[in-house]
Design a protein around this motif. Structure first.
Motif, PDB file in Angstrom:
ATOM      1  N   PRO A 120     -12.643   7.489  10.680  1.00 29.85           N
ATOM      2  CA  PRO A 120     -12.777   8.705  11.478  1.00 29.85           C
ATOM      3  C   PRO A 120     -13.343   9.896  10.716  1.00 29.85           C
ATOM      4  N   CYS A 121     -13.108   9.946   9.405  1.00 27.15           N
ATOM      5  CA  CYS A 121     -13.525  11.120   8.626  1.00 27.15           C
ATOM      6  C   CYS A 121     -13.666  10.732   7.162  1.00 27.15           C
ATOM      7  N   ARG A 122     -14.152  11.662   6.371  1.00 33.14           N
ATOM      8  CA  ARG A 122     -14.150  11.505   4.909  1.00 33.14           C
ATOM      9  C   ARG A 122     -12.724  11.715   4.432  1.00 33.14           C
ATOM     10  N   ILE A 123     -12.185  10.737   3.713  1.00 35.30           N
ATOM     11  CA  ILE A 123     -10.819  10.846   3.195  1.00 35.30           C
ATOM     12  C   ILE A 123     -10.930  11.261   1.735  1.00 35.30           C
ATOM     13  N   GLY A 124     -10.657  12.520   1.456  1.00 37.08           N
ATOM     14  CA  GLY A 124     -10.793  13.003   0.077  1.00 37.08           C
ATOM     15  C   GLY A 124      -9.763  12.347  -0.825  1.00 37.08           C
ATOM     16  N   ASP A 125      -8.510  12.533  -0.494  1.00 36.20           N
ATOM     17  CA  ASP A 125      -7.428  11.926  -1.268  1.00 36.20           C
ATOM     18  C   ASP A 125      -6.480  11.210  -0.326  1.00 36.20           C
ATOM     19  N   TYR A 126      -5.930  10.120  -0.818  1.00 38.36           N
ATOM     20  CA  TYR A 126      -4.977   9.324  -0.047  1.00 38.36           C
ATOM     21  C   TYR A 126      -3.682   9.233  -0.840  1.00 38.36           C
ATOM     22  N   THR A 127      -2.598   9.632  -0.207  1.00 43.10           N
ATOM     23  CA  THR A 127      -1.282   9.585  -0.836  1.00 43.10           C
ATOM     24  C   THR A 127      -0.410   8.640  -0.039  1.00 43.10           C
ATOM     25  N   ASP A 128       0.310   7.801  -0.715  1.00 41.95           N
ATOM     26  CA  ASP A 128       1.198   6.898   0.003  1.00 41.95           C
ATOM     27  C   ASP A 128       2.649   7.255  -0.337  1.00 41.95           C
ATOM     28  N   PHE A 129       3.434   7.489   0.696  1.00 42.65           N
ATOM     29  CA  PHE A 129       4.846   7.815   0.498  1.00 42.65           C
ATOM     30  C   PHE A 129       5.706   6.554   0.663  1.00 42.65           C
ATOM     31  N   TYR A 130       6.998   6.766   0.716  1.00 40.13           N
ATOM     32  CA  TYR A 130       7.972   5.666   0.643  1.00 40.13           C
ATOM     33  C   TYR A 130       9.159   6.060   1.509  1.00 40.13           C
ATOM     34  N   THR A 131       8.841   6.540   2.739  1.00 41.64           N
ATOM     35  CA  THR A 131       9.898   7.147   3.553  1.00 41.64           C
ATOM     36  C   THR A 131      10.802   6.140   4.253  1.00 41.64           C
ATOM     37  N   GLY A 132      10.441   4.856   4.240  1.00 36.84           N
ATOM     38  CA  GLY A 132      11.241   3.867   4.954  1.00 36.84           C
ATOM     39  C   GLY A 132      12.480   3.496   4.152  1.00 36.84           C
ATOM     40  N   ILE A 133      13.595   4.059   4.520  1.00 35.58           N
ATOM     41  CA  ILE A 133      14.801   3.877   3.687  1.00 35.58           C
ATOM     42  C   ILE A 133      15.325   2.441   3.759  1.00 35.58           C
ATOM     43  N   HIS A 134      15.160   1.790   4.909  1.00 36.22           N
ATOM     44  CA  HIS A 134      15.620   0.396   4.987  1.00 36.22           C
ATOM     45  C   HIS A 134      14.709  -0.509   4.157  1.00 36.22           C
TER      46      HIS A 134
END
Lengths: 427, 427
Positions: A120-134
């Motif tokens: 959809p767009c230019r992705i400058g930076d990609y950050t991956d989180f870890y919000t799934g507690i299970h």
């Protein structure tokens, strides 16, 4: 409370469109949705990309319809929340049944079946989180049965930087990665194709307006900086990860491919689909920069998430994909998207329009809600059996993995995120 | 052996330039160097950026001189190695004493003193490695005295993805980051400005031509994909890192700012400055995808690296910066840049022109060669005393940190990487 999260006439479930396919029950893209995507005609041999809005099984060329003056979604993302709301309202009014725009806009529709979707767009930076507690708990249990959650987990929205260049849109098949792996009892590592290739079910959050370096985004402003949401598959080579990740985190285990759905469902469209935030009172409460009455009131995005698998054998036999799991994002995530944005910028890090934040694997508490094979097979120890008799611990060549997402709520029209799929090719 | 690493007339130490300042002893930018940078006139209030080549204390406008047809360094980086060599030779011939180009090119020079330097190119993705084995050992000792090096270190060129958006060019001062930290004996984390802000002395490797997703770059082709080298300061908040980094690696501890020197010294210019690769025979030998006779023959980049500090108090008193360390990249790095490129792509990850790879902290074996305060002060336990009597364990507000680099070799003209400096502002 962000104005983006206030319902208005564009959310009215009784509103219909003159694009008939948008009014069909179960359609992902009714007039209440209006997601953004980038497309070109399959027949065009050029780089003639357009920005469009999905409506039913059609796409409206947004620039030709004169609601924006660009074919660059990053430029739309950089607009103010008020401008984005105004564009949504303009689109909703123009596409609704009886609109005076019908005659003009009808000519600007292209069937989705005739196009190829791009990122959809230019992705400058990609950050991956870890919000799934299970997910974090289930994975932690495999390594540390006594203390599955790290001591920082309930305080810090854990995240790391991922790879932008290898993010592809649905349909971007990829080769099984090769790399170093080491069996626990081996004296030395060996090299070869990953034997523990997995998927991870995530949401991807696209940033709207960013922040200047050194100027954090406060938690109460964060919703205004969220442009929209896609489905995201964070393909993971578990065996490569286990050997490489100490002490700086995942690298080659993840950066060979990440796949997202092509339609960005806006934060505005998701306004009716919020669920209460469910952090237990016995858990540590968030530090002030991650906490606010608005953040609690806004709650989590309530999105249903489904994972399906079609093996090469199933495909050859004409068998439809089978469901591996079905769960809900709001029952999986320990942190809200607003908290991720506040955390990401609190040290002065600058986010930019089009940056992508992954939620981390959104597994529910139940085995039927697991967002990865690692969890479903207990680290590859308990294979799952598919209806056609095939077994899987991890993904095999020719496997097609499909993620789907949708939202339903009392008093609101159902909207969908569409789907993301890709097939594992041999190394 | 890459053709880029073959010496030719452009390396001849007897070659001089008609730009007189380039012929001064100790000049970083003699005619044998010819590094690339992006600049605009300080007086210009526009976005009128030019691509230039440094020569002495001047800059040649490369597009106006007709050696390239773009102001976009990414486009130059995407050229073939043969084309890049041809451009170097054209520049070297045009700038040498007696060249017929002198009359025309003289008018295309701008004094470096009159310009503002920008980032040299668009940095799509930034990866930071960890090739400094003495650094990894010293840091490891602080946490694990019995086993300072992780078992994977001598097998895997450890790396992780960093943040592109917050990379700035020399002179980009930044605010001290705020964030969560937790003392080992505290029950809960607290929030505030980092108290353990540090620098890290690194080299930055800019990518030339990249690779398609799924198509690794073989070790013997890797040198051709290296465009050039800058100095890189990987600012690090040690206290934030200690609390956040498990299990996914550094994040907010690093992504608030990274600073690089403005002039990209090309791989071609560095041809005379290679040193034998010094992996001890008793260490594990690299797996085949990281090993080749060429890689051994090409060796390490032999670059001298110096760190200087000027505190606010020194600045106010008119005292010059003091040296904190002096070392050599080739005595610090356990992996070559070619090995980093081969490793990064072996899983199919695609690199692109303008991507930046950090070397990791390049500390030598001796305390006088330490590339960070963490090492110099043994984890903040042994303050260093500066000549003016001030002490430091970590950086204080107003501290200006300067990295310098240069190359010297028998039978070659000295060339320099220039410098990168930035000042820590209050949170």
């Amino acid at each position: 409370m962000s104005q983006l999260l206030t319902r208005n006439a564009s959310h009215d479930p009784s509103r219909t469109s003159w694009v008939e396919s948008a009014n069909q029950p179960g359609c992902d893209f009714p007039i209440q949705n209006l997601p953004w995507g980038r497309y070109r005609l399959k027949t065009a041999n050029t780089n003639d990309w357009h920005l469009g809005v999905a409506i039913g099984d059609q796409i409206l060329d947004a620039r030709a319809a004169d609601v924006i003056d660009t074919d660059d979604l990053n430029a739309v993302m950089a607009l103010s929340p008020q401008q984005r709301l105004a564009i949504r309202n303009q689109l909703s009014e123009g596409l609704q049944t009886g609109s005076a725009k019908q005659a003009q806009w009808q000519a600007l529709l292209t069937p989705q079946a005739d196009v190829e979707m791009g990122l959809p767009c230019r992705i400058g930076d990609y950050t991956d989180f870890y919000t799934g507690i299970h997910h974090a708990t289930a994975v932690g249990k495999l390594f540390r049965p006594d203390q599955p959650l790290m001591p920082n987990y309930q305080w810090v929205p854990i995240g790391y930087h991922g790879r932008s260049s290898s993010i592809g849109v649905s349909g971007s098949d990829f080769k099984r990665p090769q790399g170093q792996t080491k069996a626990p009892d081996a004296a030395a590592p060996s090299f070869g194709p990953s034997k523990r290739l997995d998927y991870e079910l995530e949401l991807g959050f696209f940033m709207a307006q960013g922040n200047a370096q050194g100027e954090p985004i406060a938690i109460d402003d964060a919703e205004d900086h969220l442009f929209g949401v896609v489905l995201l598959n964070d393909w993971s080579a578990r065996d490569i990860q286990a050997w490489e990740y100490q002490p700086l985190g995942p690298f080659l285990a993840k950066n060979f491919a990440t796949t997202i759905s092509p339609w960005v469902v806006t934060n505005e469209a998701l306004a009716p689909f919020r669920a209460p935030f469910t952090r237990p009172a016995s858990d540590p409460q968030p530090l002030p920069y991650l906490d606010s009455a608005n953040n609690k009131a806004q709650g989590q995005l309530a999105i249903s998430l489904e994972v399906l698998l079609q093996t090469a054998q199933m495909h050859a036999a004409g068998l439809a994909p089978v469901r591996l799991s079905l769960g809900r994002a709001d029952q999986a995530a320990y942190w809200t998207a607003a908290q991720l944005i506040a955390h990401h910028t609190v040290n002065g890090c600058n986010l930019q329009p089009g940056d992508l934040l992954g939620s981390g694997t959104l597994s529910g508490e139940l085995p039927t809600e697991a967002g990865s094979l690692l969890e479903m097979t207990q680290g590859g120890k308990q294979p799952i059996t598919l209806p056609n008799g095939e077994q899987r611990t991890f993904l095999q060549d020719g496997d097609t993995l499909i993620l789907r997402g949708w939202c339903e709520a009392e008093g609101a029209a159902r909207i969908g995120l569409g789907q993301v799929q890709a097939t594992v090719l041999p190394a």
